[in-house]
Write a protein that holds these residues in place. Structure first.
Motif, PDB file in Angstrom:
ATOM      1  N   ILE A  46      -8.931  27.040  -7.095  1.00 12.10           N
ATOM      2  CA  ILE A  46     -10.231  26.736  -7.685  1.00 12.10           C
ATOM      3  C   ILE A  46     -11.299  26.998  -6.629  1.00 12.10           C
ATOM      4  CG2 ILE A  46     -11.686  24.930  -8.685  1.00 12.10           C
ATOM      5  CD1 ILE A  46      -9.102  23.574  -9.682  1.00 12.10           C
ATOM      6  N   SER A  47     -12.189  27.921  -6.903  1.00 15.21           N
ATOM      7  CA  SER A  47     -13.281  28.242  -5.981  1.00 15.21           C
ATOM      8  C   SER A  47     -14.570  27.636  -6.525  1.00 15.21           C
ATOM      9  CB  SER A  47     -13.417  29.760  -5.842  1.00 15.21           C
ATOM     10  OG  SER A  47     -14.509  30.073  -4.993  1.00 15.21           O
ATOM     11  N   LEU A  48     -15.025  26.581  -5.849  1.00 16.05           N
ATOM     12  CA  LEU A  48     -16.248  25.886  -6.280  1.00 16.05           C
ATOM     13  C   LEU A  48     -17.416  26.519  -5.535  1.00 16.05           C
ATOM     14  CD1 LEU A  48     -14.843  22.241  -6.246  1.00 16.05           C
ATOM     15  CD2 LEU A  48     -15.263  23.672  -8.248  1.00 16.05           C
ATOM     16  N   ASP A  49     -18.069  27.438  -6.203  1.00 17.75           N
ATOM     17  CA  ASP A  49     -19.113  28.226  -5.567  1.00 17.75           C
ATOM     18  C   ASP A  49     -20.241  27.330  -5.052  1.00 17.75           C
ATOM     19  OD1 ASP A  49     -19.479  31.516  -5.983  1.00 17.75           O
ATOM     20  OD2 ASP A  49     -21.246  30.431  -5.269  1.00 17.75           O
ATOM     21  N   THR A  50     -20.708  27.627  -3.833  1.00 19.39           N
ATOM     22  CA  THR A  50     -21.876  26.958  -3.257  1.00 19.39           C
ATOM     23  C   THR A  50     -21.602  25.501  -2.848  1.00 19.39           C
ATOM     24  OG1 THR A  50     -23.122  28.289  -4.867  1.00 19.39           O
ATOM     25  CG2 THR A  50     -24.407  26.827  -3.529  1.00 19.39           C
ATOM     26  N   LEU A  51     -20.355  25.156  -2.620  1.00 17.84           N
ATOM     27  CA  LEU A  51     -20.029  23.773  -2.242  1.00 17.84           C
ATOM     28  C   LEU A  51     -19.971  23.646  -0.719  1.00 17.84           C
ATOM     29  CD1 LEU A  51     -19.272  20.903  -2.947  1.00 17.84           C
ATOM     30  CD2 LEU A  51     -16.894  21.644  -3.200  1.00 17.84           C
ATOM     31  N   ARG A  52     -20.933  22.928  -0.164  1.00 18.36           N
ATOM     32  CA  ARG A  52     -20.940  22.712   1.289  1.00 18.36           C
ATOM     33  C   ARG A  52     -20.092  21.488   1.617  1.00 18.36           C
ATOM     34  NH1 ARG A  52     -27.233  21.109   2.504  1.00 18.36           N
ATOM     35  NH2 ARG A  52     -26.430  19.790   4.168  1.00 18.36           N
ATOM     36  N   ALA A  53     -19.397  21.581   2.740  1.00 21.71           N
ATOM     37  CA  ALA A  53     -18.415  20.546   3.070  1.00 21.71           C
ATOM     38  C   ALA A  53     -19.042  19.178   3.292  1.00 21.71           C
ATOM     39  CB  ALA A  53     -17.625  20.958   4.311  1.00 21.71           C
ATOM     40  N   ASP A  54     -20.229  19.148   3.924  1.00 23.99           N
ATOM     41  CA  ASP A  54     -20.779  17.839   4.282  1.00 23.99           C
ATOM     42  C   ASP A  54     -21.283  17.053   3.071  1.00 23.99           C
ATOM     43  OD1 ASP A  54     -23.042  19.364   3.807  1.00 23.99           O
ATOM     44  OD2 ASP A  54     -24.199  18.522   5.460  1.00 23.99           O
TER      45      ASP A  54
END
Ligand SMILES: [Zn+2]
Length: 459
Positions: A46-54
């Motif tokens: 699953i690639s959650l586009d635009t998801l930043r880790a913090d």
């Protein structure tokens, strides 16, 4: 009494069914022994586009945005600092599909190279898996993930229709019904659900709204967090359905982000991910692995890059082949915290991570565009390390890595990418998503089409 007897009988039937199901499962688990289980496994990515880790609670975000992903990561494995090699959907996913850094493959979407695509000769992750007998299906949101860029190769079906994330997940579950019990499958699901305009269902729009005056950027951030929680809840439901369908115990589930998002931070006024200032908000992404093997439980890799994604995934599935483009199998190979990971946003905008340090150079106007951060101690990069002797060391390392990548681009890029023409419909779709198809909006130029020898900005 009668009810109790029936209840006991029902429990006995249930137990027998469970034992039978376990035996069936054991038969399909060819290599599950001594806590190791890598053969016969399927894959959901699953690639959650635009998801930043913090912005994951897993990585310290104050809001509970990802309770399910947090649990998935803690019961499985995750990368603490996963570095995105670019801050753009198309080049990063090409890197994840091939192990080749964006500087080298050059599959950037910009005015200078409309209709660019990965050459058919370059082997991709789905092609390797298909050759291994996997049944591959994809549900993606189009735009920069349009199949014509080279993504569709190796898939039985590649649906790049823009649809809500839960519908894609439902389509994946429905497709399980077409499989035979001993099939292996790869389902790739990519979504812009978290991408701008940050428009989750109303309950999630309201979920993280804070009282008081909110600027456009901070209000966007509230909705962004709501979108993340919406995705987290959808994945929770999806995994429950995967389990109910009997596939959970023999499926590797991987969740990643492709790049982050900026909400007018670090002195950059824009909201989005096209800024040429590669701070942690754009370059640190989540990478979470849920694996049936006990051996992977609780594993945390300190640092890795998304160019490691393909080879790591092949290793997790017990597939011996490795992508020739590069990248290590991070759970098996040499400790990744000794490696350096470069991000790039066009000539003059570079960054490098090594160990707990992040060093960046940017030609974006404004103060303090270059500098060193100790992200192990200061993950949100509040304090630039001024006068630290390691800054010159990291600058030299970046210089060397930059030369290595640009030299590889010069040698290899003609064999990796080709120019086609961009269809009008896809151009319109990309503009609607805010991607670079206009000269003033170019977010990165492939070295072959711009200037590979553009002078670096001095540290
Ligand atoms: Zn993206």
């Amino acid at each position: 009494m009668m009810r109790a007897r029936w209840s006991r009988a029902a429990r006995t039937v249930s137990l027998v069914s469970r034992v039978f199901a376990t035996c069936l499962l054991a038969l399909t688990h060819i290599g599950c022994q001594n806590g190791e289980c890598r053969d016969g496994l399927s894959l959901v990515w699953i690639s959650l586009d635009t998801l930043r880790a913090d912005h994951l609670s897993l990585h310290g975000h104050a809001r509970e945005t990802t309770p399910f992903l947090d649990a998935l990561a803690r019961e499985g494995a995750y990368v603490d600092w996963a570095v995105a090699p670019q801050s753009s959907t198309l080049p990063v996913h090409v890197t994840q599909f091939t192990g080749i850094h964006p500087v080298v493959h050059g599959v950037m979407h910009a005015t200078n190279n409309p209709g660019v695509r990965l050459r058919d000769a370059v082997r991709t992750l789905p092609e390797v898996l298909r050759q291994q007998g996997f049944v591959n299906r994809a549900w993606v949101d189009g735009g920069q993930m349009d199949g014509s860029f080279g993504f569709e190769r190796g898939f039985e079906s590649y649906d790049d229709t823009f649809t809500p994330f839960p519908r894609k997940l439902a389509q994946s579950i429905a497709a399980l019904g077409e499989l035979r019990p001993d099939d292996r499958f790869f389902h790739f699901i990519q979504t812009y659900e978290i991408h701008s305009p940050y428009a989750p269902p109303p309950a999630y729009v309201r979920r993280f709204v804070t009282e008081g005056e909110r600027s456009g950027a901070t209000a966007s951030m509230d909705r962004y967090d709501g979108s993340i929680r919406f995705a987290d809840d959808a994945i929770r439901s999806y995994v429950a359905r995967l389990e109910a369908a009997g596939w959970r115990g023999r499926t590797v589930i991987v969740v990643t982000g492709d790049h982050g998002e900026s909400f007018a931070e670090y002195g950059v006024p824009a909201v989005g991910h096209h800024a040429r200032l590669l701070r942690q908000n754009l370059t640190r992404v989540p990478w979470i692995v849920s694996h049936p093997s006990e051996a992977l439980r609780g594993r945390v890799v300190a640092f890795a890059g998304l160019q490691d994604f393909a080879n790591t995934t092949l290793a997790l599935l017990g597939v011996d082949e490795r992508m020739r483009g590069g990248g290590r199998a991070i759970f098996d190979d040499a400790p990744p915290d000794t490696a350096a990971y470069v991000s790039w946003a066009g000539p003059g905008a570079w960054s490098i991570y090594r160990g707990g340090l992040h060093y960046l150079e940017s030609d974006t106007p404004g103060p303090a565009r270059n500098g060193l951060f100790d992200v192990a101690r200061d993950p949100l990069e509040h304090a630039r390390l001024e006068g630290d002797p390691r800054e010159a060391e990291m600058a030299a390392l970046l210089g060397a890595e930059r030369q290595r990548l640009l030299a590889a681009a010069e040698r290899q890029q003609a064999g990796l990418r080709e120019q086609g023409t961009l269809s009008e419909a896809l151009g319109d779709q990309l503009r609607a998503l805010g991607y670079a198809v206009d000269p003033e909006d170019a977010e990165g130029h492939a070295p072959g089409s711009s200037s590979p020898s553009a002078p670096p900005v001095a540290p």
